[in-house]
Motif scaffolding. Structure first.
Motif, short mmCIF file in Angstrom:
data_model
loop_
_atom_site.label_atom_id
_atom_site.label_comp_id
_atom_site.label_asym_id
_atom_site.label_seq_id
_atom_site.Cartn_x
_atom_site.Cartn_y
_atom_site.Cartn_z
N ALA A 80 0.80 -1.22 0.00
CA ALA A 80 0.00 0.00 0.00
C ALA A 80 0.83 1.27 0.00
O ALA A 80 0.30 2.36 -0.18
N ASP A 81 2.15 1.16 0.19
CA ASP A 81 2.99 2.35 0.23
C ASP A 81 3.68 2.61 -1.11
O ASP A 81 4.78 3.11 -1.16
N ARG A 82 3.00 2.22 -2.19
CA ARG A 82 3.48 2.50 -3.54
C ARG A 82 4.80 1.81 -3.83
O ARG A 82 5.75 2.40 -4.33
N SER A 83 4.85 0.54 -3.48
CA SER A 83 6.02 -0.27 -3.77
C SER A 83 5.58 -1.73 -3.88
O SER A 83 4.42 -2.06 -3.63
N THR A 84 6.51 -2.60 -4.28
CA THR A 84 6.25 -4.03 -4.30
C THR A 84 7.31 -4.73 -3.47
O THR A 84 8.41 -4.22 -3.27
N THR A 85 6.96 -5.91 -2.97
CA THR A 85 7.89 -6.74 -2.20
C THR A 85 8.02 -8.09 -2.88
O THR A 85 7.01 -8.73 -3.19
N VAL A 86 9.25 -8.53 -3.11
CA VAL A 86 9.49 -9.83 -3.73
C VAL A 86 9.17 -10.92 -2.72
O VAL A 86 9.71 -10.95 -1.61
N ILE A 87 8.26 -11.83 -3.10
CA ILE A 87 7.87 -12.92 -2.19
C ILE A 87 8.33 -14.28 -2.71
O ILE A 87 8.22 -15.27 -1.98
N PRO A 92 10.08 0.33 -6.23
CA PRO A 92 9.09 1.41 -6.30
C PRO A 92 8.05 1.17 -7.41
O PRO A 92 8.35 0.59 -8.45
N LEU A 93 6.84 1.65 -7.14
CA LEU A 93 5.77 1.61 -8.14
C LEU A 93 5.70 2.96 -8.84
O LEU A 93 4.75 3.71 -8.69
N ASP A 94 6.74 3.30 -9.61
CA ASP A 94 6.72 4.60 -10.28
C ASP A 94 5.80 4.52 -11.50
O ASP A 94 5.57 3.46 -12.08
N GLU A 95 5.27 5.67 -11.90
CA GLU A 95 4.24 5.70 -12.92
C GLU A 95 4.75 5.39 -14.32
O GLU A 95 3.96 5.13 -15.22
N SER A 96 6.07 5.42 -14.54
CA SER A 96 6.59 5.16 -15.87
C SER A 96 7.29 3.81 -15.97
O SER A 96 7.83 3.46 -17.01
N GLY A 97 7.30 3.05 -14.90
CA GLY A 97 8.05 1.81 -14.89
C GLY A 97 7.23 0.61 -15.29
O GLY A 97 6.04 0.70 -15.62
N LEU A 98 7.88 -0.54 -15.23
CA LEU A 98 7.24 -1.80 -15.59
C LEU A 98 6.04 -2.09 -14.69
O LEU A 98 4.96 -2.43 -15.17
N HIS A 99 6.23 -1.95 -13.36
CA HIS A 99 5.17 -2.30 -12.43
C HIS A 99 3.92 -1.46 -12.67
O HIS A 99 2.81 -1.98 -12.68
N ALA A 100 4.10 -0.18 -12.88
CA ALA A 100 2.96 0.70 -13.12
C ALA A 100 2.23 0.30 -14.39
O ALA A 100 0.99 0.32 -14.45
N SER A 101 2.97 -0.07 -15.42
CA SER A 101 2.35 -0.48 -16.68
C SER A 101 1.48 -1.72 -16.48
O SER A 101 0.37 -1.82 -17.00
N VAL A 102 2.00 -2.68 -15.71
CA VAL A 102 1.23 -3.90 -15.46
C VAL A 102 -0.02 -3.60 -14.65
O VAL A 102 -1.12 -4.09 -14.94
#
Length: 694
Positions: free
Chosen positions: A190-197, A212-222
């Protein structure tokens, strides 16, 4: 028979080679061994240099086997338009599943050999069969491995395994299904990031690392697309993610979201280190595996919710049992705080009561670094306490860094970031609230429109779930407080009735002592004066007057005993010590008396203790045949305890012993009364009366 001509001998040799190659294909020979054997035979039969080339998707050509041609050694790669062998003659394409896979080339020294191209084509077709068969077998092995891995995941789901074990198995299933060099499974926080599990062959992305869940990165696109995303050239990715991929030598990747209950819960991605991008089917296969992972998360979450629901119900039952057993409000509220914290994953919990003058007092707490039990705090404008009192509904503070005031400063200093408060309603009024404090700060606005409307306050309990659980506890707390108020009022009413009766008895005792008894004494004195005036020779008159005087004195003694039974004057004047000593002196059975009452208890308690001891002592004198009676009275801060024990025959009947009325008196004062009287083992009468309740 004439010997075969050279041409016939050559054709026989070619057919023999075809048969040997066919046997190799039929025996599922390893491709590398098959390729080497084929190229060696082609070079020998055609007296040529020979190569087997594979045409790669990236526009390059790889030499898989080579004999007699040092320019193109085995393993070398060349641009397809720069390989002169592709224009050599003879040359035959290797076609697999209708698609040109490569080419079998030869440079014969004698170009006049008959049927060389046809024979080479036959060899190429056998190579095609070998490649297709090997591909099919590899696909079957991958499918079998994938199905076995998925069955293992399904078993873990059914057994209720932890998410860490589940996702480690999911990563292995991905490895079985997709030819990739690195795999990562990540949870969206919820803090705008991901954790590898879960991680496989990705040392730059270890379990527990955060991105980080930045708006231009891979995670944001997904996340924003909700669909698999392909990146054939990871050099376009910037930031920490792009740098880690570059350091890992990953050149292409495919990522897919893990969607649970309609919102992205996480994602998984696979990376390839080869020059050619990942296969075209990777998106579809990864999406299917991501859906399987989402099912595992949903099932695990359902089990977790069921466990939490069972824990919550068990907690509520424990608190309800305490309430039914007559626990004090302080005990009940402390239990509510402890149980609420236990089922809310160890959160800090405080229960506060609103006071007059815009303040609240902390009445119970669990693991709360701010609100100490007994402390008072202001109800400040626009604060959590004010909002709960005004709205009569649960209120959230998402980020205390934005709050102002004494309470907010104390909360920040204690390291708490957010909180939820729920009202406790008693008799239609907001009596107080339960406050749950959390160390995380949780923003109220969505990170990405459409999916971040309700993220988790912690790893396992959502905001809505906390509020739902708090509703149950606040309702139970309100009921318990209301019940405690009613019980307190009932006890107070009973005490008033008992005290009114005792006061009436005291008045009767005073009236008997100061009125009736004094008049009788005056009458005796008057009679004595009259008798003194009667002449001595009037013997009959003297005798009659003496008889009347004796009768009057007997009546006076009976009045004295009656007044002591109605209410002992010594108890009122000297307390329990003096009154019980007087009882002990009048007892025909020796009494071992122990009184430890430094401070006199309330009159109702003192009177009840006296009458219990008096009645128990009277019963022992009449029925016990005891040799000694022990009387013990002691007081601590909260209660007064008294015990009367004899060594008599036992077998006393509480209902018929004259103690029934005294038991009712003790009950009216919220006390405890017991009689233990086994046959042949004496009788023990015990009473315990709370001081605070009076």
């Amino acid at each position: 028979m004439a010997p075969p001509t050279d041409t016939e001998a050559g054709l026989q040799e070619q057919n023999a080679v075809l048969r040997r190659v066919m046997r190799l294909v039929a025996r599922h020979t390893e491709l590398e061994m098959l390729f080497d054997e084929v190229v060696s035979e082609v070079a020998r039969i055609l007296d040529a240099s020979a190569c087997l080339l594979r045409e790669d998707p990236d526009g390059w050509t790889t030499v898989l086997a080579s004999v007699g041609d040092p320019e193109y050694p085995k393993g070398s790669r060349w641009p397809s338009d720069g390989v002169s062998l592709l224009g050599s003659s003879p040359a035959s394409p290797v076609v697999v599943d209708g698609v040109r896979w490569g080419v079998l080339c030869a440079r014969p020294r004698d170009t006049s050999q008959p049927d060389a191209e046809a024979w080479l084509q036959d060899i190429a077709e056998l190579v095609s069969m070998g490649v297709a068969g090997a591909s099919s077998r590899a696909a079957l092995r991958r499918l079998a491995g994938e199905q076995a891995a998925l069955r293992h995941v399904a078993t873990l789901v059914a057994e209720g395994s932890s998410l860490s074990d589940l996702f480690a198995a999911v990563a292995r299933a991905v490895a079985q299904a997709i030819e990739a060099d690195a795999i990562s499974v990540e949870r969206i926080d919820a803090d705008r990031s991901t954790t590898v599990i879960a991680s496989l062959d990705a040392p730059r992305f270890p379990i527990g690392s955060r991105w980080p869940l930045d708006e231009s990165g891979l995670h944001a696109s997904v996340v924003t697309s909700g669909r698999p995303v392909r990146v054939d050239d990871v050099s376009v990715l910037s930031g920490p993610m792009g740098a880690a991929l570059h350091e890992s030598a990953i050149r292409s990747l495919v990522a897919a979201p893990i969607v649970v209950s309609g919102a992205p819960w996480g994602l998984m991605w696979v990376g390839g280190k080869r020059a050619e991008p990942l296969a075209a089917a990777t998106e579809t296969r990864l999406r299917d595996l991501a859906e399987f992972a989402a099912l595992a998360v949903a099932n695990a979450d359902s089990r977790s919710r069921l466990r939490r629901l069972a824990d919550s119900e068990a907690s509520l039952r424990r608190v309800a049992t305490l309430a039914a057993e007559g626990a004090t409000p302080a005990e009940l509220l402390s239990a509510v705080a402890d149980e609420a914290a236990r089922i809310l994953d160890g959160s800090t919990v405080a229960i506060v009561q609103y006071e007059e003058g815009d303040s609240f007092r902390v009445v119970a707490a669990h693991n709360d670094p701010v609100f100490e039990v007994g402390s008072s705090w202001p109800v400040e404008e626009a604060s959590l306490a004010a909002a709960v009192r005004e709205t009569r509904a649960p209120v959230r503070i998402h980020d205390f860094s934005e709050e102002r005031g004494t309470v907010a400063e104390a909360v920040r200093a204690a390291g708490l970031g957010s909180a939820i408060g729920a009202p406790i309603v008693v008799d239609a009024d907001v009596w107080g609230m339960i406050v749950v404090g959390l160390r995380e700060r949780r923003g109220a606005l969505p990170l990405f429109t459409g999916w971040y409307t309700s993220r988790m306050l912690s790893s396992s309990v959502s905001v809505q779930e906390i509020e739902s659980r708090l509703a149950s506890f606040t309702e139970l707390a309100g009921t318990a407080i209301s019940r405690a108020h009613a019980q307190s009022e009932l006890i107070a009413s009973r005490v008033r009735i008992v005290e009114a009766g005792d006061e009436a008895r005291r008045r009767i005792e005073r009236d008997l002592h100061d009125g009736t008894q004094q008049r009788l004494v005056a009458l005796v004195l008057h009679l004595q004066r009259l008798r003194a005036e009667v002449p001595a020779e009037e013997g009959l008159v003297h005798g009659a007057l003496e008889q009347v005087e004796r009768e009057l004195k007997a009546v006076i003694e009976e009045v004295r005993e009656l007044s002591r039974g109605v209410h002992p004057a010594q108890l009122h004047e000297g307390g329990l010590r003096a009154a019980l000593r007087a009882l002990a002196r009048r007892s025909p059975i020796p009494v071992d008396l122990s009184i430890d009452v430094a401070e006199r208890p309330p009159a109702s308690v003192e009177t009840a203790i006296y009458y219990v001891v008096s009645e128990a002592l009277a019963n022992a004198i009449k029925h016990s045949r005891a040799s000694v009676v022990s009387v013990t009275v002691a007081r601590d801060v909260d209660v007064v305890r008294a015990t009367v024990a004899d060594d008599g025959v036992g077998g006393a009947d509480e209902a018929g012993s004259g103690l029934t009325g005294l038991s009712d008196r003790v009950d009216a004062l919220a006390g405890r009364f017991s009689v233990v009287s086994p046959l042949g083992a004496g009788t023990t009468v015990s009473v315990e009366l709370p001081v605070a309740a009076q």
